[in-house]
Design an enzyme around this catalytic site. Structure first.
Site, short mmCIF file in Angstrom:
data_model
loop_
_atom_site.label_atom_id
_atom_site.label_comp_id
_atom_site.label_asym_id
_atom_site.label_seq_id
_atom_site.Cartn_x
_atom_site.Cartn_y
_atom_site.Cartn_z
N ASP A 81 0.84 -1.20 0.00
CA ASP A 81 0.00 0.00 0.00
C ASP A 81 0.87 1.24 0.00
OD1 ASP A 81 -2.29 1.52 0.00
OD2 ASP A 81 -2.89 1.04 2.05
N GLY A 82 0.28 2.38 -0.33
CA GLY A 82 0.98 3.64 -0.32
C GLY A 82 0.89 4.32 1.04
N LYS A 94 -1.73 7.66 6.99
CA LYS A 94 -2.54 7.11 5.91
C LYS A 94 -4.00 7.49 6.15
CE LYS A 94 -1.84 2.81 4.77
NZ LYS A 94 -1.96 3.20 3.33
N GLY A 95 -4.79 7.40 5.11
CA GLY A 95 -6.22 7.69 5.27
C GLY A 95 -6.73 8.79 4.38
N GLY A 96 -5.87 9.30 3.49
CA GLY A 96 -6.33 10.32 2.55
C GLY A 96 -7.46 9.82 1.68
N GLU A 103 -7.27 -0.67 6.05
CA GLU A 103 -5.84 -0.74 5.78
C GLU A 103 -5.07 -1.16 7.04
OE1 GLU A 103 -5.71 2.67 2.26
OE2 GLU A 103 -5.13 3.20 4.30
#
Length: 219
Positions: A81-82, A94-96, A103
């Protein structure tokens, strides 16, 4: 190279970590989408994937990759993942894309977290990117008040409902010098589903897309 070309480079580079006959954890977002495209080229060599969002699930299925429920697997070999931001300790925001809870669950199940980013996501101190917090709808105002007490400026992400039916608060004004401490504090607030700090469980490998090619960072 454009930013999208850098994302594509790391997405395809992550293929080397995929082992045959395994179920692969797959993330969400533009960089993860490139990994899904790459995964489609070896779909006959893997068992399938566990997905962190409805959008990724649709893309995986469109490429003919079987998608498993996370409850159907005991462990995943890797999760790819990014990140919206990542520091030198491989801790992330993360979470944008509003998929932070799923995730985080998949990252917890996976033996190895492969984070794929372009170099613009690297920071010394987390917090310039607003920190997403997924909250139960009825707790939104209460959680916002608690986040203010921690020094943040929470902003309700309007017209966004997560795949879990919840709301997102994006918290500005944080300079996160102790990500683990802040992750634990926010996760302890009643009504918080999870915070988009991946510090207790950071990345094991980071693939960074740069103008000079893909660079690999390990623990």
């Amino acid at each position: 190279m454009t930013q999208d070309e850098l994302k594509k480079a790391v997405g395809w580079a992550a293929l080397e970590y995929v082992k045959p006959d395994t179920i692969v954890g797959v993330g969400t977002g533009s960089t993860a989408a490139h990994f899904i495209d790459a995964l489609g080229t070896i779909k006959d060599k893997i068992v399938g994937a566990v997905s962190s969002s409805d959008a990724s699930t649709e893309k995986l299925k469109s490429l003919g990759i079987p998608v498993f429920d996370c409850n159907e697997v005991d462990t995943l070999d890797i999760y790819v993942d990014g990140a919206d931001e990542i520091n030198g300790q491989m801790q992330m925001i993360k979470g944008g894309g509003a998929a932070l809870t799923r995730e985080k669950i998949i990252a917890a199940v996976a033996k190895k977290f492969i984070c794929i980013i372009d170099s613009s996501k690297q920071v010394d101190v987390l917090g310039k990117f607003p920190l997403p917090v997924e909250v139960i709808p009825m707790a939104r105002a209460y959680v916002a008040r608690e986040l203010v007490k921690l020094g943040g400026i929470p902003v309700y992400r309007e017209n966004v409902v997560t795949d879990n039916g919840n709301h997102i608060l994006d918290v500005h004004n944080f300079s996160i010098v102790d990500p683990i401490e802040l992750e634990n504090k926010i996760n302890g607030v009643a009504g918080v589903v999870t915070v988009g700090l991946f510090a207790n469980r950071g990345a094991n490998v980071v693939l960074v897309g740069t103008a000079d090619g893909v660079k690999t960072l390990t623990e």
